[in-house]
Scaffold this motif. Sequence first.
Motif, PDB file in Angstrom:
ATOM      1  N   ASP A 553      35.503  23.149  47.551  1.00  0.00           N
ATOM      2  CA  ASP A 553      36.243  23.284  48.808  1.00  0.00           C
ATOM      3  C   ASP A 553      37.505  24.111  48.604  1.00  0.00           C
ATOM      4  O   ASP A 553      37.803  25.015  49.383  1.00  0.00           O
ATOM      5  CB  ASP A 553      36.565  21.906  49.399  1.00  0.00           C
ATOM      6  CG  ASP A 553      37.191  20.957  48.385  1.00  0.00           C
ATOM      7  OD1 ASP A 553      37.273  21.290  47.176  1.00  0.00           O
ATOM      8  OD2 ASP A 553      37.609  19.845  48.811  1.00  0.00           O
ATOM      9  N   ARG A 554      38.236  23.803  47.518  1.00  0.00           N
ATOM     10  CA  ARG A 554      39.468  24.563  47.246  1.00  0.00           C
ATOM     11  C   ARG A 554      39.136  26.001  46.819  1.00  0.00           C
ATOM     12  O   ARG A 554      39.835  26.939  47.219  1.00  0.00           O
ATOM     13  CB  ARG A 554      40.278  23.862  46.153  1.00  0.00           C
ATOM     14  CG  ARG A 554      40.788  22.498  46.524  1.00  0.00           C
ATOM     15  CD  ARG A 554      41.870  22.588  47.629  1.00  0.00           C
ATOM     16  NE  ARG A 554      43.027  23.339  47.163  1.00  0.00           N
ATOM     17  CZ  ARG A 554      43.506  24.415  47.761  1.00  0.00           C
ATOM     18  NH1 ARG A 554      42.930  24.874  48.891  1.00  0.00           N
ATOM     19  NH2 ARG A 554      44.548  25.046  47.288  1.00  0.00           N
ATOM     20  N   GLU A 557      38.289  27.871  49.976  1.00  0.00           N
ATOM     21  CA  GLU A 557      39.499  28.139  50.765  1.00  0.00           C
ATOM     22  C   GLU A 557      40.297  29.286  50.159  1.00  0.00           C
ATOM     23  O   GLU A 557      40.791  30.163  50.878  1.00  0.00           O
ATOM     24  CB  GLU A 557      40.365  26.884  50.839  1.00  0.00           C
ATOM     25  CG  GLU A 557      39.777  25.775  51.719  1.00  0.00           C
ATOM     26  CD  GLU A 557      40.524  24.458  51.542  1.00  0.00           C
ATOM     27  OE1 GLU A 557      41.568  24.447  50.829  1.00  0.00           O
ATOM     28  OE2 GLU A 557      40.073  23.439  52.091  1.00  0.00           O
ATOM     29  N   ARG A 558      40.427  29.264  48.813  1.00  0.00           N
ATOM     30  CA  ARG A 558      41.184  30.344  48.163  1.00  0.00           C
ATOM     31  C   ARG A 558      40.486  31.689  48.345  1.00  0.00           C
ATOM     32  O   ARG A 558      41.125  32.711  48.593  1.00  0.00           O
ATOM     33  CB  ARG A 558      41.364  30.035  46.674  1.00  0.00           C
ATOM     34  CG  ARG A 558      42.369  28.925  46.390  1.00  0.00           C
ATOM     35  CD  ARG A 558      42.785  28.921  44.926  1.00  0.00           C
ATOM     36  NE  ARG A 558      41.666  28.631  44.042  1.00  0.00           N
ATOM     37  CZ  ARG A 558      41.319  27.396  43.649  1.00  0.00           C
ATOM     38  NH1 ARG A 558      42.009  26.352  44.096  1.00  0.00           N
ATOM     39  NH2 ARG A 558      40.318  27.216  42.833  1.00  0.00           N
TER      40      ARG A 558
END
Length: 811
Positions: A553-554, A557-558
């Motif tokens: 998820d991170r 997003e990045r």
Amino acid sequence: MHVIPLSEATPDLVDLVGGKAAGLGELIRLGERVPEGFCVTAEAHRVGVIPQAEIVAAYERLGAGPVAVRSSATAEDLPDASFAGQQDTVLNVTGATELIAAIEKCWDSLHTARATAYREARAIDHEAVRTAVVVQRMITPAVAGVLFTANPLTGRRDEMAVDAAPGLGTTVVDGATTVDHYVLDGVARDDAGCLTAAHLAELRTTGARLQDHFGRPQDVEWAIDGDGLLWLLQSRPITSLFPLPPGTGKPLPRVYLEFGHVQGMLQPVTPMGMATLRTQIAAMLASLGVRVEIVDIGGRLYGDLTELARSRSSRKRLVKLMAVDFGPRAQAVMEHVLTDPRFAPTTGSTRRGATGGAASLRTAGRAVVGILRALARPDAARIRMFEAIEQMRQRSAAPGDLRTAADRLRFLRAEDTEDSADAIMWPIVAGMLAAALPAALLKGVASADEIHRVLGGMPHNVTIEMDLALWRLARGADEHRRLLLDTPPDELAARHLRGELPDIGMAAFLDAYGHRGVAEVDLGVPRWAEDPAPVFAAIANYLRVTDLEQGPDRRFERAAAAAETALKDLVVRARRRRPVRGTIAGFLLRRARSLAGLREAGKFAGLYPLRETRRQLLLIGADLTGAGLLEQPDDIMFLTLDEVEAAVHQGTDHRVTVGARRAVHRRELRRRSVPVALLSDGTDVETVLPAAPAPDGTLAGVGASAGRVTGPARVVHDPGTAHVEPGEVLVAATTDPGWTPLFLTASALVTETGAIMAHGPTVAREYGIPAVICVPDATRTISTGQLVTVDGGAGTVTVHRPPAHDHEDEE
């Protein structure tokens, strides 16, 4: 029966005399010149006592001179397992004492590490294998070697290859000396090396005779003695050749391009899956105005591109059109084919490979309208697409009144008359065009790396959404961490199906995504809902991620944030340097971010009817199993619908047919390399391309996702049970959406096939991990545990050190 003359060894006695002895016996009956000898049978090996008296008597009948003693295992020299060099041979054995010792050595060699590993790789039962021993009068050769009746390097069937060296042939087969290599193509040759022109002509004639008798290409060991006589020491099938394309009866060669890797699938397709896919792919191409015959070669999907290659109009754009889905390796082989004079345009070839003019114009009109609508209003196009997918899901469900196998068969034969293809297809095409065109518009302004970065973190991708859903499931299951990490995935799957696991959200996940799986376009492959073991394996990988900043998820997003920043910077720079092109490129890149993620949705939609078709087929298979016409329900996947109809309505027993097809399928599952393109003479086109130079330790491929990472390699052949530690570089022959959960712990991706816009690279970009595709033989060149650097910008993989000893490739 412990000792028999070699002349009495026949193919039907292979369980008694082994493959080598049976082959030699057949050569003797053909009238070939074979050194006289006898066979100590596998029955003696089973009993475990060497019949010394019988052996000595047979040896004395040979003249008690020097002999060659060679293993002849019951699983040796078979059509799909040569066992070349796996068991021992002892030469120049003289005297009864030495002979008995040599036979013992041959027996013992059945259990060496190399022979054991070879059997394990081919799923051959150790306990079922015995070894006979061949004893033959020793020939003292002036020159000896090996003849292949088809070219083993290129696969070309109208060429033979010979390796030869002075003295014993073992120096050739063991690789212990420099050999003279000859390719025999029917052209007369002068004396060269250790063989004369007459020797080469005799070998070619002999090879043709043996291949004609045995019905397939042969690997022949031979020796020429001091008197110039040719002796045959062995003839066995060449097991490494990729199957030949089916004959067409046409004089000019044809070219076939492998289509399976477009869907990330190089494993063989089951017969039922092949029949379905051939129809679907041909129909899809026809809807685009292209006519291509889909051909089954070795259980793989190949498209016959001959007519397109010989068409004056089609050949001009053929290579460019292959960029999106087929990738650089396929483009390189087709560029080579188009320079081959045998594929030059012929009279009347202008329209070949295309459908009728009116149909093409209708397709072109629909395409223009559909693409422009999607580009103009991407949000509306996306809504229409997902509405069409939901309608397809609902229509695919079978009615509740199907009671008999005949009812189910009628349902499967019925065609879906609803046409939702335009609503699904053209937004996908629009997104792919929007992602592909800016590279040309921004040439000299932006690098491929920058454009790849803009295409990272792409929204609306159903495969990414699936992966993130599984990540959330794994994070929510942390209280069951030890259970999920310490229990084998197969056991977890069985317990889930029995309802014995705690509720971790698996049922809800499978409700949404259980129609997916690895190689999911093949009807014969279980879906995750049937066998969720791969899903549990992926969950275990996710639970090993301890740094939540490295969670998918991170990472997504990045990647998305970096893409938006890169897009803004790129548009400003492009407009400043090239105002018109920069504006157009900016528009297309924004549309790409709205539409290119939809690429996975078309396949996702098509899996709904496949799931229902498979379910109905298995129910029919259960009925046929109950009637004694099949051994088990999923045997039906090794039949065609016509054959199923014969079983349902006429009671045809297909068990023998299924058994034979399963054996071929198992053999092809072991094949690690599948040609990108084949000619009708068997030539693997890629093998005749000039090799591109690369620095020592560096493997050249094609960069498909920017970034540079160094980490230990993890070579994976089966994603269903793979264990990929966080930070490891995933190395695979190819990938499809069923592989993508592994990307969440991998630091980079390396594949042997693919295209920049294919499933694997697309998901890699969206997670922000480097990817290099089209690295030939990556899974064999790289070993698990080796430290490698993946440079997605340069398109290279650098191997730094040998693998650690405690690592093995994931099967």
